[in-house]
Design a protein around this motif. Sequence first.
Motif, PDB file in Angstrom:
ATOM      1  N   PRO A 160      -4.568   3.734  -2.419  1.00  0.00           N
ATOM      2  CA  PRO A 160      -5.781   4.148  -3.140  1.00  0.00           C
ATOM      3  C   PRO A 160      -5.709   5.584  -3.689  1.00  0.00           C
ATOM      4  O   PRO A 160      -5.214   6.483  -3.023  1.00  0.00           O
ATOM      5  N   GLN A 165     -11.901   4.946  -4.551  1.00  0.00           N
ATOM      6  CA  GLN A 165     -11.043   3.755  -4.610  1.00  0.00           C
ATOM      7  C   GLN A 165     -10.690   3.282  -3.203  1.00  0.00           C
ATOM      8  O   GLN A 165     -10.501   2.081  -2.976  1.00  0.00           O
ATOM      9  N   CYS A 169     -11.067  -0.393  -1.672  1.00  0.00           N
ATOM     10  CA  CYS A 169      -9.987  -1.019  -0.901  1.00  0.00           C
ATOM     11  C   CYS A 169     -10.539  -1.558   0.424  1.00  0.00           C
ATOM     12  O   CYS A 169     -10.275  -2.709   0.798  1.00  0.00           O
ATOM     13  N   PRO A 322      -3.847  -4.218   1.099  1.00  0.00           N
ATOM     14  CA  PRO A 322      -3.319  -4.456  -0.259  1.00  0.00           C
ATOM     15  C   PRO A 322      -1.796  -4.341  -0.286  1.00  0.00           C
ATOM     16  O   PRO A 322      -1.200  -3.749   0.609  1.00  0.00           O
ATOM     17  N   LEU A 353      -4.037  -2.855  -5.835  1.00  0.00           N
ATOM     18  CA  LEU A 353      -5.196  -2.047  -6.198  1.00  0.00           C
ATOM     19  C   LEU A 353      -4.871  -1.094  -7.331  1.00  0.00           C
ATOM     20  O   LEU A 353      -5.751  -0.624  -8.040  1.00  0.00           O
TER      21      LEU A 353
END
Length: 525
Positions: A160, A165, A169, A322, A353
């Motif tokens: 991230p 962000q 996530c 992720p 992401l």
Amino acid sequence: MLNAQGRKSRPHDAGADDGTIETFSGHRGLVHEEPLLFEQDQQGRSGVDLPEVPRHKTRLGGMERKAPIGLPGLSEPQVVRHFVRLSQTNYAIDAGIYPLGSCTMKHNPRLNEKMARMPGLGDLHPLQPVSTVQGALALIESLADWLRTLTGMPAVAMSPAAGAQGELCGLMAIRAALTAAGDPRKKVLVPESAHGTNPATAVQCGYAVEAIPSTDDGRMDLAALEAALGPDVAAIMLTNPNTCGLFERDIVKVAELVHKAGAYFYCDGANFNAIVGRVRPGDLGIDAMHINLHKTFSTPHGGGGPGSGPVVFSEPLAPFVPVPYIRHDSAGFHLVERQDDAEEEGIHSFGRLKGFHGQMGMFIRALTYMLSHGGDGLRQVAEDAVLNANYLLASLQDVLSPAYDGPCMHEALFDDSFLKDSGVETLDFAKAMIDEGFHPMTIYFPLVVHGALLIEPTETESKETLDRFIATMRALAQAATGEGDKTRFTAAPRLAPRRRLDETQAARKPRLRWQPETAPAEAAE
Ligand SMILES: *Cc1c(COP(=O)(O)O)cnc(C)c1O
């Protein structure tokens, strides 16, 4: 003119003599009134001599540009001076204390910068074959290890790009876990004092947001939380220490209640600086938390650089991280980049992401900071940050109005009751600080406090700096609340290159393009 928060974006009518000093040149002292590069344009002037392009046959099939592209003609010294002058009208953490609450504007150690520029690190490319970047992957893993250790959490997603962000996530992992369990839920609970990114993230993930009120002592109302929890709640997003600068005393109880309701506990870790090395979020029952490397771990932010927001995860969420992530075996480090490959190892990743692997430059700086402080040094960071904030709180509490009783964590929160009937508002007070050479603190946030002033000194400010700041704040508070002329506030800033901007107009009708007075084609002829 009022903006969306209901605060004035223009100074009050300051009268004819508002203290502005007019100069013949338009400059103020040695700070120049700097025109745009386009306004300085002299067509044909250039910093370099380029040879004439030899005659050639174009193969662009008539698609070639017919007119110059309108770049300004400038010499090298003009360009250098332009950017240096602009930098002189700016304020930066390298220039002085930057007491923005919730932002942790601490000194960026020069050693970090040196490390990030080292050959072999500064010139890496994200598409290099993995065999050629083993050292870089080892560095990311080493940072990940520090983050897991400091938080007491088993997994971390490094990609991230910033705190917001990271929140995305975290919630995407929570959503993936709930979906995998066949129990998609609809709601996310967010305390009233939360940073705006928390509800925004929940909405981005398709959840409805329900606000949980605060109690009179600035903490989340536990009874209201209990009442709001139910089979539809996917998660709570809580900041700890919270945005009032206070530790949520009932946090272990919050985790218990949230888990009992089958929901997940997301913690906004932006305020980790107050507790790093002293409290492990994993021990508090947190399931996911982003860490702003650019706050707690001293990497530049604001205009100074990109952020980085790794997210740590608890055991139940660890299988939903992720891609990409790093694996280490006897053959070295490798990257798991595809969801299919992750699935083979039992990771039901929600996907990718962000392009590539995260903010490498920030990883290097953050790891340098950690290694140069060591575990004991990081613990002292938190202790000194809290000490500095309490020193400010104690030194200002008789002239400003503390929002809550008792000591604070890493930031001190005041409301505007000390300004009552003075004709001065929080915004005027903040602008007057600029004339005194201080960047203002965060104002009007958190929203649970009327006319909030949120001051975060961080541990990197010396006692002398804090004493100068305190003396100025005391003098301003006395001037604001005493008898006499308030122009110092209502017309402020009087000494800055720009006075007050019309924030409402700027937001609603931004002028993003400079329009030449004559079209470029004509100007070139
Ligand atoms: C800074 C901050 C964020 C957002 O982090 P960014 O890195 O700016 O995206 C979220 N929550 C709180 C409490 C913050 O202070």
